[in-house]
Structure formats: structure tokens, C-alpha cells
Motif scaffolding. Sequence first.
Motif, PDB file in Angstrom:
ATOM      1  N   LEU A 168      -1.297   1.728   7.536  1.00 27.43           N
ATOM      2  CA  LEU A 168      -1.837   1.215   6.278  1.00 27.43           C
ATOM      3  C   LEU A 168      -0.750   1.267   5.211  1.00 27.43           C
ATOM      4  N   HIS A 169      -0.433   0.108   4.639  1.00 26.36           N
ATOM      5  CA  HIS A 169       0.593  -0.045   3.611  1.00 26.36           C
ATOM      6  C   HIS A 169      -0.124  -0.460   2.332  1.00 26.36           C
ATOM      7  N   THR A 170      -0.077   0.404   1.311  1.00 29.69           N
ATOM      8  CA  THR A 170      -0.840   0.108   0.097  1.00 29.69           C
ATOM      9  C   THR A 170      -0.155   0.640  -1.156  1.00 29.69           C
ATOM     10  N   ILE A 171      -0.348  -0.063  -2.254  1.00 31.12           N
ATOM     11  CA  ILE A 171       0.017   0.455  -3.573  1.00 31.12           C
ATOM     12  C   ILE A 171      -1.002   1.527  -3.942  1.00 31.12           C
ATOM     13  N   GLY A 172      -0.572   2.544  -4.670  1.00 34.86           N
ATOM     14  CA  GLY A 172      -1.480   3.592  -5.110  1.00 34.86           C
ATOM     15  C   GLY A 172      -1.128   4.074  -6.501  1.00 34.86           C
ATOM     16  N   LYS A 173      -2.054   4.775  -7.112  1.00 33.75           N
ATOM     17  CA  LYS A 173      -1.846   5.310  -8.461  1.00 33.75           C
ATOM     18  C   LYS A 173      -1.853   6.826  -8.445  1.00 33.75           C
ATOM     19  N   ASN A 174      -1.431   7.427  -9.559  1.00 31.79           N
ATOM     20  CA  ASN A 174      -1.303   8.877  -9.644  1.00 31.79           C
ATOM     21  C   ASN A 174      -2.582   9.582 -10.095  1.00 31.79           C
ATOM     22  N   LEU A 175      -3.378   8.909 -10.937  1.00 32.50           N
ATOM     23  CA  LEU A 175      -4.541   9.551 -11.555  1.00 32.50           C
ATOM     24  C   LEU A 175      -5.826   8.886 -11.100  1.00 32.50           C
ATOM     25  N   PHE A 182      -5.263  -3.296   1.112  1.00 34.70           N
ATOM     26  CA  PHE A 182      -6.188  -2.207   0.745  1.00 34.70           C
ATOM     27  C   PHE A 182      -6.446  -2.182  -0.755  1.00 34.70           C
ATOM     28  N   GLU A 183      -5.531  -2.748  -1.544  1.00 40.22           N
ATOM     29  CA  GLU A 183      -5.705  -2.818  -2.993  1.00 40.22           C
ATOM     30  C   GLU A 183      -6.888  -3.709  -3.396  1.00 40.22           C
ATOM     31  N   HIS A 184      -7.415  -4.487  -2.449  1.00 37.18           N
ATOM     32  CA  HIS A 184      -8.548  -5.367  -2.722  1.00 37.18           C
ATOM     33  C   HIS A 184      -9.858  -4.826  -2.134  1.00 37.18           C
ATOM     34  N   VAL A 185      -9.816  -3.638  -1.548  1.00 34.99           N
ATOM     35  CA  VAL A 185     -10.981  -3.109  -0.846  1.00 34.99           C
ATOM     36  C   VAL A 185     -11.990  -2.465  -1.808  1.00 34.99           C
ATOM     37  N   GLY A 186     -11.527  -1.650  -2.752  1.00 41.10           N
ATOM     38  CA  GLY A 186     -12.411  -0.996  -3.710  1.00 41.10           C
ATOM     39  C   GLY A 186     -12.953   0.331  -3.198  1.00 41.10           C
ATOM     40  N   HIS A 187     -13.091   1.310  -4.111  1.00 40.93           N
ATOM     41  CA  HIS A 187     -13.430   2.669  -3.697  1.00 40.93           C
ATOM     42  C   HIS A 187     -14.795   2.764  -3.010  1.00 40.93           C
ATOM     43  N   LYS A 188     -15.721   1.879  -3.337  1.00 39.21           N
ATOM     44  CA  LYS A 188     -17.028   1.920  -2.700  1.00 39.21           C
ATOM     45  C   LYS A 188     -16.987   1.429  -1.264  1.00 39.21           C
ATOM     46  N   GLY A 234       8.326  -2.601 -14.257  1.00 40.22           N
ATOM     47  CA  GLY A 234       8.490  -1.448 -15.136  1.00 40.22           C
ATOM     48  C   GLY A 234       7.618  -0.279 -14.729  1.00 40.22           C
ATOM     49  N   ALA A 235       6.400  -0.566 -14.264  1.00 39.92           N
ATOM     50  CA  ALA A 235       5.483   0.493 -13.855  1.00 39.92           C
ATOM     51  C   ALA A 235       5.985   1.218 -12.607  1.00 39.92           C
ATOM     52  N   PHE A 236       6.502   0.468 -11.637  1.00 47.90           N
ATOM     53  CA  PHE A 236       7.052   1.112 -10.442  1.00 47.90           C
ATOM     54  C   PHE A 236       8.323   1.883 -10.783  1.00 47.90           C
ATOM     55  N   ARG A 237       9.137   1.342 -11.671  1.00 49.15           N
ATOM     56  CA  ARG A 237      10.364   2.022 -12.082  1.00 49.15           C
ATOM     57  C   ARG A 237      10.053   3.349 -12.770  1.00 49.15           C
ATOM     58  N   ALA A 238       8.974   3.364 -13.528  1.00 48.14           N
ATOM     59  CA  ALA A 238       8.553   4.577 -14.229  1.00 48.14           C
ATOM     60  C   ALA A 238       7.822   5.545 -13.306  1.00 48.14           C
ATOM     61  N   ARG A 239       7.598   5.155 -12.057  1.00 47.48           N
ATOM     62  CA  ARG A 239       6.864   5.926 -11.044  1.00 47.48           C
ATOM     63  C   ARG A 239       5.416   6.146 -11.440  1.00 47.48           C
ATOM     64  N   GLU A 240       4.890   5.205 -12.227  1.00 50.52           N
ATOM     65  CA  GLU A 240       3.497   5.247 -12.634  1.00 50.52           C
ATOM     66  C   GLU A 240       2.582   4.836 -11.481  1.00 50.52           C
ATOM     67  N   ILE A 241       3.063   3.952 -10.617  1.00 48.64           N
ATOM     68  CA  ILE A 241       2.355   3.568  -9.419  1.00 48.64           C
ATOM     69  C   ILE A 241       3.287   3.688  -8.218  1.00 48.64           C
ATOM     70  N   GLN A 242       2.698   3.803  -7.029  1.00 53.08           N
ATOM     71  CA  GLN A 242       3.447   4.152  -5.829  1.00 53.08           C
ATOM     72  C   GLN A 242       3.226   3.117  -4.731  1.00 53.08           C
ATOM     73  N   LEU A 243       3.996   3.228  -3.665  1.00 49.73           N
ATOM     74  CA  LEU A 243       3.797   2.421  -2.463  1.00 49.73           C
ATOM     75  C   LEU A 243       3.791   3.371  -1.272  1.00 49.73           C
ATOM     76  N   TRP A 244       2.655   3.477  -0.610  1.00 51.85           N
ATOM     77  CA  TRP A 244       2.507   4.387   0.519  1.00 51.85           C
ATOM     78  C   TRP A 244       2.347   3.634   1.828  1.00 51.85           C
ATOM     79  N   GLN A 245       2.951   4.182   2.878  1.00 55.00           N
ATOM     80  CA  GLN A 245       2.654   3.768   4.244  1.00 55.00           C
ATOM     81  C   GLN A 245       2.093   4.976   4.987  1.00 55.00           C
TER      82      GLN A 245
END
Length: 386
Positions: free
Chosen positions: A268-275, A241-247, A359-370
Motif C-alpha cells: 500500500l502506497h499512500t500519502i499521509g498526514k501527521n495529525l 488510499f487517499e480516496h478511500v476515507g476513514h469510514k 511546499g507541504a511535503f518540503r515542510a514535512r507536513e505530509i508524508q508518503l508511506w509504503q
Amino acid sequence: MNLPTLEKTRVVFDERLSSHRFFAHLFKQAEIEINGERPWDIQLKAPGVIDTALSRGNLGFGESYMNGDWDAESLDQFFYRLMRAQLHQRIKPMQLTYHALRARLLNRQSAKRAWEVGEKHYDLGNDFYAAMLDQRMTYTCGYWKNANTLDEAQEAKLDLICRKLQLEPGMRVLDIGCGWGSFMAYAAEHYGVECVGLTISREQAEYGKSLMQNGLPVEFRLKDYRDETEQFDRIVSIGMFEHVGHKNYREFMDVAHRCLKDDGLFLLHTIGKNLRATACDPWIDKYIFPNGELPVLGQVTDAAEGLFVVEDVHNFGADYDKTLMAWHANFEANWPAFRDRFDYTFYRMWRYYLLSCAGAFRAREIQLWQFVFSKKGVAGGYERVS
């Protein structure tokens, strides 16, 4: 040296000194010191690193690392501290405005461009990925709840997905973005299901077919997800899903809805962001995942509105830190075998990719959702598993 030249030199020196002080002040907030002695302290090896970072953001910062202009003994700790202190949000160079607008306005993940990431990233060579990944070639986040090794974490993740989908023998499962087929092989072997996988990487499809043993009922289709029309009992999409794009989020959900039977489940298993208002990372976009884009939670649920009931959401993003560090350990251990194929700049690029993301995942800047979706809601309620 005449006076005007002397004055011009003094101005340039003063500007660089000011930039150095500005960065030193920022880094101090993250407990990072320029040319310090701790593993996470940044070591400047060439002039201009700070000016490049200020003018070109992470794109310039990453490229200067690739060139060997700066270093940090523990790159993952450096990025963890930088992102935990939100320093990356403090620098927004004007040169990145075009990149942000382009990502917002254009459909960079159209059907025509969707194949680019397969050619540039996933087709680097199957032997390269085999040396970095687990024995099943699973290029997504492992599940480390009760695991001690990468192989255990990836098998635990695959089994978790099978249990969440409530797989039963004889079911037909569609895997959108199937990679080398690790989920399909596991599900077919352990749960008796038939699987069809969609991929845009020719290398992955051919290698995946060669891995299938004992006549497992697994089929690879070299096809864009938008072209699939067959219906299935279950659908899974793991790290695509990280390759799909918001459009294209709504169209992706339309395809999943079209291809899922009325009583089916879709995971659906995808990386996600906070902002929501953040553009895709320009360095990652240029060197690692062309046209990639991380969703925020609301974009996923908005795209599913009216099509699916959200039965379950599970975030185990912290596990991606462990997964990336395991991949990095394998990469380092096996790098001598690939030194003649890839140059030293590639080596530093790949280290930057794996360790900055850890480092980004450790900082919880990005997430992993199922997410688990159903069309009409599971009668009596969905029983969550973990």
C-alpha cells in the motif's frame, strides 16, 4: 459624509488595519513579508485578501489566489515557510467548522460518490496529463534516491515496488486504483507477471488500454474496489488510499484480505498526514480531489489489525517535493498548448495545487508511506529492500 457613516468607515478601516498587522506578525515568524522583495514574499494585488483568509481559511485564500488577488514569485517557497512555521495551524475560522464536521460524520467516499473524483479530476484529458507526467504516465510520487530525472525516479519507484512484492514470473497481481497502468505495464514487461487493474476513471481505462503494447497480459476493469472478489498472488495500491476515507478503511482492508492468497503480499502506497484531528483541506476538496482524505499512520495499522501483519513501513515523503516540482516544470512548459481549453483561472488553480503541495511535503507536513503486508507473517522474516 455624516458622522455615523464616518465612524462606521473608521471602524472598518481599523479592523482591516488590525487584520493586516496580525497577518504581518504571523508572516514574520515564517520570514515572509507582505509586499516584500524576496521570491517567497506575498504580494497583495487587491483589498480583502487577509480578511478572506481569516474568515474562510485556505478555501478563501486559495480562491483569492485563483482570482489574482495575491501572488508570490516562488509559491512553493512561500508555502514551505508558512507550513514549516505551523502558521496554518494558528488560523481556524468558524466557517470551516461545518466542513470539518461533515468530513468526520459523513461517508463522503461511499460507493456511489467514489466515481466523482474520476470524473472531475482524472478525466480532465489524457493529453493534459501526458504533458505533465513522465513518459509512463505515473501520477504518484517518484523515488529519487539514485535518480536525476522524473522518468528515472518513476521507473525506480515502480521497480522498488516490484522488488518489495517479490514478484516472480507467472504471478497474478491486482492493482487497486491502477491509473493509466504504468505499474502493470512495467511489472508485466520486467517481471513476467499478469496484472488486473481497477479504476473509476473511464478516460484512464481507455487510454491505458491504448498504451499497452506487445500483447502484455494486462487487464483494466472499470470497477469500484469493493466489487472485486477474485484472488491474486500479490496486491498493490499506489496513490488510491487517499480516496478511500476513514469510514471505509476497514472495508478496504477486508477487500484486500479477501482478494489476497494466504501466502501473498500486499503493498500500500499512500500519502499521509501527521495529525489525526485535522480535517481535509477544503480548497483541495473543492477544486482538486473531491472527497479525498489523508490517513494518519495509526488509522492504516488500525484498519489492518487482525487481517494483516505489517512487514515493512517506508517513508520517502520528501521525494514528493521533487516530483511535484518536476510536474510543475512540465506543466509550465506545456501550458501554451492548453491555453485555449482551460482558462487563466484554471492555470492559477493548477499552479496553486502543485506548488502548495510541494511546499507541504518540503515542510514535512505530509508524508508518503509504503506499507508491505502479509496475512500470516513471512516465514523467517521479510527482507527489506530500498
